[in-house]
Design an enzyme around this catalytic site. Structure first.
Site, PDB file in Angstrom:
ATOM      1  N   TYR A 218     -16.616   0.895 -21.188  1.00  0.00           N
ATOM      2  CA  TYR A 218     -15.609   0.683 -20.129  1.00  0.00           C
ATOM      3  C   TYR A 218     -14.190   0.670 -20.718  1.00  0.00           C
ATOM      4  CZ  TYR A 218     -19.786  -2.035 -18.536  1.00  0.00           C
ATOM      5  OH  TYR A 218     -21.050  -2.490 -18.260  1.00  0.00           O
ATOM      6  N   ASN A 223      -6.827   0.972 -23.542  1.00  0.00           N
ATOM      7  CA  ASN A 223      -6.013  -0.222 -23.791  1.00  0.00           C
ATOM      8  C   ASN A 223      -6.437  -0.966 -25.056  1.00  0.00           C
ATOM      9  OD1 ASN A 223      -4.000  -2.257 -22.873  1.00  0.00           O
ATOM     10  ND2 ASN A 223      -5.791  -3.542 -22.538  1.00  0.00           N
ATOM     11  N   GLU A 239     -15.955   5.883 -20.979  1.00  0.00           N
ATOM     12  CA  GLU A 239     -15.270   5.603 -19.697  1.00  0.00           C
ATOM     13  C   GLU A 239     -15.760   6.636 -18.698  1.00  0.00           C
ATOM     14  OE1 GLU A 239     -13.431   4.542 -16.530  1.00  0.00           O
ATOM     15  OE2 GLU A 239     -13.257   3.253 -18.294  1.00  0.00           O
ATOM     16  N   ASP A 299     -15.649  -4.963 -21.819  1.00  0.00           N
ATOM     17  CA  ASP A 299     -14.720  -5.551 -20.850  1.00  0.00           C
ATOM     18  C   ASP A 299     -15.217  -5.097 -19.482  1.00  0.00           C
ATOM     19  OD1 ASP A 299     -12.596  -6.552 -19.424  1.00  0.00           O
ATOM     20  OD2 ASP A 299     -11.105  -5.155 -20.224  1.00  0.00           O
ATOM     21  N   CYS A 324     -13.456 -10.944 -16.863  1.00  0.00           N
ATOM     22  CA  CYS A 324     -12.580 -11.342 -15.758  1.00  0.00           C
ATOM     23  C   CYS A 324     -13.338 -12.234 -14.777  1.00  0.00           C
ATOM     24  CB  CYS A 324     -12.007 -10.116 -15.043  1.00  0.00           C
ATOM     25  SG  CYS A 324     -13.260  -9.016 -14.356  1.00  0.00           S
ATOM     26  N   GLU A 358      -9.541 -15.326 -16.850  1.00  0.00           N
ATOM     27  CA  GLU A 358      -9.944 -14.253 -17.765  1.00  0.00           C
ATOM     28  C   GLU A 358     -10.223 -14.941 -19.093  1.00  0.00           C
ATOM     29  OE1 GLU A 358      -9.377  -9.658 -18.469  1.00  0.00           O
ATOM     30  OE2 GLU A 358      -8.836 -10.785 -16.679  1.00  0.00           O
TER      31      GLU A 358
END
Length: 366
Positions: A218, A223, A239, A299, A324, A358
């Site tokens: 992911y 990032n 991704e 993530d 998250c 988070e």
């Protein structure tokens, strides 16, 4: 909290409550006290979406109360960046008396960067024509004449009109190095840039003595992958979203990184490939067996890791997990803690004044 008022005087208390809540949730798996990373108390959100309300000749942004569903007029939004607040006023002023831009307009989405770039998307219940394009171009030019580095996009059913581009380039200082991240309109980006910097620096710090390669599931626009590349021999990342993969490829080149490989496939598919269950054409030319991934970074979405991915990540000596949703993290830890222990725990106050948390954990094999 209301959209136009942030209870900044309550920031410390709300943060302390989150720390206590996270520590309580994590108690079955760890007695660590969370490392706490604070958010700016205002102007921390780099993106925001508003409905538009047409009230006679007047026009303004609105949000809906989550409990009562009643609409709330929003002329200023202190949770959002200063640039979003400036643009909110400028966009209303530019659209209110322009029929081509105002007619059937129902929403505006704002995306901004710390580098002071912006994309504003205007969403319509009508077909967009050349008259709209000309009016939008004139508005864009007027905004730029005010010193605003902004791009406008028109959206309607099965229609997207870019006047010039649908992305902006963020520049973040991460552990002494500037990182460039292309952010594409209508794709996921980290909402709180100051917190993103702290998450990246924490991830770098906890992986600083890494051996071997890194696998990331992911990866979005790269990032974490790109920031962490300096700590590993090689990085392999997956991704599924096409725009995010394209942005990640751009970011690899823009940051002059030569040890990151992005694969467009779902985490579930990649699990099948890694386990030798299925072969995929997309993996031709990539020697998965040649990677010595001793660390895996995940993530995941709010739903957490599915059971197959849980099993897959347990094969790695170290698991770096950014969550998250601590509830699904804890659900995953019921399985992961059978093979790994929590060696680092962090709370990132990504969403101040809300219930949301988070957090990050580093898990090491027992």
């Amino acid at each position: 909290m209301t959209p136009e008022h942030l209870p900044t005087e309550q920031y410390e208390a709300q943060l302390a409550e989150k720390v206590a809540r996270l520590q309580s949730m994590m108690a079955p798996f760890s007695d660590l006290v969370p490392e706490v990373f604070r958010s700016p108390v205002s102007h921390y959100r780099m993106r925001a979406e508003f409905r538009l309300w047409h009230d006679g000749d007047d026009l303004y942004h609105i949000m809906f109360d989550q409990q009562t569903k009643s609409r709330i007029r929003v002329d200023t939004f202190p949770a959002a960046s200063q640039l979003i607040n400036t643009l909110m006023k400028a966009m209303i002023a530019g659209v209110r008396d322009n029929h081509a831009l105002r007619h059937k307009l129902f929403q505006m989405d704002y995306l901004t960067t710390l580098s002071n770039q912006a994309v504003v998307s205007l969403l319509y219940h009508k077909k967009l024509d050349e008259e709209w394009r000309e009016a939008a171009t004139a508005l864009r030019d007027a905004l730029r004449a005010q010193g605003l580095n902004v791009h406008l996009i028109g959206r309607a059913t099965k229609t997207k009109i870019e006047l010039d581009q649908d992305y902006i380039d963020e520049r973040l200082p991460v552990a002494g190095k500037e990182m460039i991240y292309r952010q594409v309109e209508n794709s996921f980006t980290q909402p709180n840039a100051a917190m993103n910097i702290q998450m990246l620096e924490w991830a770098l710090e906890v992986t600083k003595d890494s051996k071997g390669d890194l696998l990331e599931l992911y990866c979005g626009n790269g990032n974490f992958s790109l920031a962490l590349a300096r700590n590993f021999n090689r990085v392999l990342a997956t991704e599924i979203a096409k725009p995010s993969v394209a942005a990640a490829q751009y970011n690899i080149a823009a940051n002059h990184i030569d040890n990151v490989q992005i694969i467009r496939m779902a985490a579930e598919e990649f699990t099948l490939a890694m386990n030798g269950v299925r072969e995929f054409n997309r993996l031709q030319g990539i020697d998965l067996k040649g990677y010595q991934c001793e660390t895996i970074f995940v993530d995941p979405p709010r739903s957490g890791l599915d059971s197959e991915t849980e099993k897959m990540v347990q094969a790695y000596p170290r698991i770096l997990y950014i969550s998250c949703n601590p509830e699904t993290l804890c659900k995953n830890l019921e399985t992961l803690s059978q093979t790994h222990t929590v060696s680092r725990l962090a709370l990132f106050d990504q969403f101040p004044y809300t219930h949301h948390m988070e957090c990050g954990v580093l898990l090491t094999a027992r």
